[in-house]
Design an enzyme around this catalytic site. Structure first.
Site, PDB file in Angstrom:
ATOM      1  N   GLY A 232       0.763  -1.244   0.000  1.00  0.00           N
ATOM      2  CA  GLY A 232       0.000   0.000   0.000  1.00  0.00           C
ATOM      3  C   GLY A 232       0.792   1.291   0.000  1.00  0.00           C
ATOM      4  O   GLY A 232       0.301   2.322  -0.451  1.00  0.00           O
TER       5      GLY A 232
ATOM      6  N   GLU B 209       4.308   3.964   6.089  1.00  0.00           N
ATOM      7  CA  GLU B 209       3.038   3.231   5.986  1.00  0.00           C
ATOM      8  C   GLU B 209       2.020   4.070   5.230  1.00  0.00           C
ATOM      9  O   GLU B 209       2.044   5.305   5.301  1.00  0.00           O
ATOM     10  CB  GLU B 209       2.488   2.956   7.396  1.00  0.00           C
ATOM     11  CG  GLU B 209       2.994   1.685   8.043  1.00  0.00           C
ATOM     12  CD  GLU B 209       2.320   0.421   7.485  1.00  0.00           C
ATOM     13  OE1 GLU B 209       1.711   0.479   6.402  1.00  0.00           O
ATOM     14  OE2 GLU B 209       2.417  -0.615   8.159  1.00  0.00           O
ATOM     15  N   ASP B 210       1.116   3.399   4.549  1.00  0.00           N
ATOM     16  CA  ASP B 210       0.008   4.102   3.894  1.00  0.00           C
ATOM     17  C   ASP B 210      -1.039   4.531   4.921  1.00  0.00           C
ATOM     18  O   ASP B 210      -1.536   5.643   4.906  1.00  0.00           O
ATOM     19  CB  ASP B 210      -0.638   3.231   2.809  1.00  0.00           C
ATOM     20  CG  ASP B 210      -0.954   1.815   3.295  1.00  0.00           C
ATOM     21  OD1 ASP B 210      -0.603   1.468   4.436  1.00  0.00           O
ATOM     22  OD2 ASP B 210      -1.555   1.053   2.518  1.00  0.00           O
TER      23      ASP B 210
ATOM     24  N   ASP C 245      -4.331   1.745  11.142  1.00  0.00           N
ATOM     25  CA  ASP C 245      -5.723   1.543  11.529  1.00  0.00           C
ATOM     26  C   ASP C 245      -5.721   1.098  13.004  1.00  0.00           C
ATOM     27  O   ASP C 245      -5.605   1.925  13.906  1.00  0.00           O
ATOM     28  CB  ASP C 245      -6.302   0.501  10.561  1.00  0.00           C
ATOM     29  CG  ASP C 245      -7.787   0.268  10.725  1.00  0.00           C
ATOM     30  OD1 ASP C 245      -8.375   0.783  11.685  1.00  0.00           O
ATOM     31  OD2 ASP C 245      -8.375  -0.440   9.897  1.00  0.00           O
TER      32      ASP C 245
ATOM     33  N   LYS D 236      -6.184   6.413  11.589  1.00  0.00           N
ATOM     34  CA  LYS D 236      -7.562   6.383  12.097  1.00  0.00           C
ATOM     35  C   LYS D 236      -7.481   6.403  13.626  1.00  0.00           C
ATOM     36  O   LYS D 236      -7.385   5.346  14.258  1.00  0.00           O
ATOM     37  CB  LYS D 236      -8.269   5.105  11.640  1.00  0.00           C
ATOM     38  CG  LYS D 236      -8.503   5.018  10.131  1.00  0.00           C
ATOM     39  CD  LYS D 236      -9.277   3.748   9.789  1.00  0.00           C
ATOM     40  CE  LYS D 236      -9.450   3.578   8.303  1.00  0.00           C
ATOM     41  NZ  LYS D 236     -10.055   2.288   7.940  1.00  0.00           N
TER      42      LYS D 236
ATOM     43  N   PHE E 298     -13.760   3.174   5.651  1.00  0.00           N
ATOM     44  CA  PHE E 298     -12.895   2.425   4.734  1.00  0.00           C
ATOM     45  C   PHE E 298     -12.596   3.280   3.503  1.00  0.00           C
ATOM     46  O   PHE E 298     -13.510   3.765   2.835  1.00  0.00           O
ATOM     47  CB  PHE E 298     -13.555   1.108   4.321  1.00  0.00           C
ATOM     48  CG  PHE E 298     -12.623   0.226   3.563  1.00  0.00           C
ATOM     49  CD1 PHE E 298     -11.680  -0.546   4.231  1.00  0.00           C
ATOM     50  CD2 PHE E 298     -12.657   0.185   2.178  1.00  0.00           C
ATOM     51  CE1 PHE E 298     -10.783  -1.340   3.528  1.00  0.00           C
ATOM     52  CE2 PHE E 298     -11.766  -0.610   1.464  1.00  0.00           C
ATOM     53  CZ  PHE E 298     -10.828  -1.374   2.142  1.00  0.00           C
ATOM     54  N   VAL E 299     -11.313   3.458   3.223  1.00  0.00           N
ATOM     55  CA  VAL E 299     -10.903   4.310   2.101  1.00  0.00           C
ATOM     56  C   VAL E 299     -10.058   3.528   1.090  1.00  0.00           C
ATOM     57  O   VAL E 299      -9.430   2.524   1.442  1.00  0.00           O
ATOM     58  CB  VAL E 299     -10.109   5.551   2.597  1.00  0.00           C
ATOM     59  CG1 VAL E 299     -10.993   6.487   3.399  1.00  0.00           C
ATOM     60  CG2 VAL E 299      -8.894   5.147   3.432  1.00  0.00           C
TER      61      VAL E 299
ATOM     62  N   ASP F 171      -6.156  -0.288  -1.218  1.00  0.00           N
ATOM     63  CA  ASP F 171      -6.997  -1.107  -2.091  1.00  0.00           C
ATOM     64  C   ASP F 171      -8.259  -1.619  -1.417  1.00  0.00           C
ATOM     65  O   ASP F 171      -8.339  -1.718  -0.190  1.00  0.00           O
ATOM     66  CB  ASP F 171      -6.210  -2.324  -2.576  1.00  0.00           C
ATOM     67  CG  ASP F 171      -6.036  -3.363  -1.461  1.00  0.00           C
ATOM     68  OD1 ASP F 171      -5.535  -2.997  -0.378  1.00  0.00           O
ATOM     69  OD2 ASP F 171      -6.422  -4.527  -1.669  1.00  0.00           O
TER      70      ASP F 171
ATOM     71  N   ARG G 182      -5.690   0.834  -6.017  1.00  0.00           N
ATOM     72  CA  ARG G 182      -4.395   1.368  -5.561  1.00  0.00           C
ATOM     73  C   ARG G 182      -3.862   2.469  -6.469  1.00  0.00           C
ATOM     74  O   ARG G 182      -3.086   3.318  -6.047  1.00  0.00           O
ATOM     75  CB  ARG G 182      -3.341   0.254  -5.537  1.00  0.00           C
ATOM     76  CG  ARG G 182      -3.565  -0.817  -4.495  1.00  0.00           C
ATOM     77  CD  ARG G 182      -2.278  -1.623  -4.339  1.00  0.00           C
ATOM     78  NE  ARG G 182      -2.497  -2.905  -3.692  1.00  0.00           N
ATOM     79  CZ  ARG G 182      -2.573  -3.085  -2.378  1.00  0.00           C
ATOM     80  NH1 ARG G 182      -2.470  -2.060  -1.573  1.00  0.00           N
ATOM     81  NH2 ARG G 182      -2.757  -4.289  -1.870  1.00  0.00           N
TER      82      ARG G 182
END
Ligand code: IMP
Length: 179
Positions: free
Chosen positions: A48, A102-103, A106, A134, A155-156, A162, A168
């Site tokens: 990601g 990191e992307d 969470d 988040k 959720f994005v 993805d 992506r």
């Protein structure tokens, strides 16, 4: 920006490419000043983070190295059950400043595993850069040093993130349409 459909779900525009680009530059400036006396090793967590990492590292002007890793989980033969392993790291990280890219963070489970694995390798310090965070879902104590944008527990997709392998490649970020 138009809504998109990925498999059975639709997603609506959420964060524009312009906002993303501005936030990436802010993070890069902080890293450039914080780590001016280091030669950090950036660890890009695949898949990601590829897009964020590419944009961010173009703005990083201090001397640095870049490596790409993945986390792999499998059932080990020990009593502890699931074993998590870092694959792709060939550099000796002992005594080094490592910046995890990191992307999204969470729950923080992934990040905690990575930091634990790096700590065992006797790094000098670990810094964490995540484009998205988040805060309502994050349950760990590890400090995320550099955050692009904090988002609610939705959720994005896009900008590397993805849904079931898709989305992506989008340069903007979209959020799941729950209506
Ligand atoms: P963690 O819960 O912090 O361990 O996050 C685990 C992984 O779940 C992240 O690295 C992402 O790959 C994925 N993930 C978490 N939230 C989202 C999301 O909103 N969209 C897409 N992937 C997500």
């Amino acid at each position: 920006m138009q809504s998109i459909v990925l498999k059975d779900k639709s997603f609506v525009p959420y964060i524009t490419a312009e906002t993303i680009s501005e936030q990436v530059k802010v993070i890069a400036q902080k890293i450039n000043s914080d780590l001016v006396n280091e030669t950090p090793l950036f660890l890009v967590v695949l898949n990601g983070s590829f897009m964020f990492a590419a944009d961010l590292l173009k703005e990083v002007t201090i001397p640095c190295e870049i490596s790409f890793i993945k986390l792999a989980s499998y059932y080990g033969t020990t009593s502890s059950g699931v074993v998590t392993e870092m694959i792709g790291l060939t550099e000796d990280v002992k005594g080094r400043t490592v910046v995890i890219i990191e992307d999204i963070v969470d729950t923080g489970v992934t990040l905690e595993k990575l930091v634990t694995l790096l700590t065992k390798k006797e790094v000098k310090q670990v810094k964490v850069a995540s484009f998205l965070l988040k805060p309502d879902a994050y349950k760990k104590n590890i400090i995320v040093d550099y955050v692009g944008i904090k988002i609610p527990n939705d959720f994005v997709v896009g900008y590397g993130l993805d849904y079931d392998g898709l989305g992506r490649n989008m340069k903007e970020i979209f959020v799941l349409n729950t209506k």
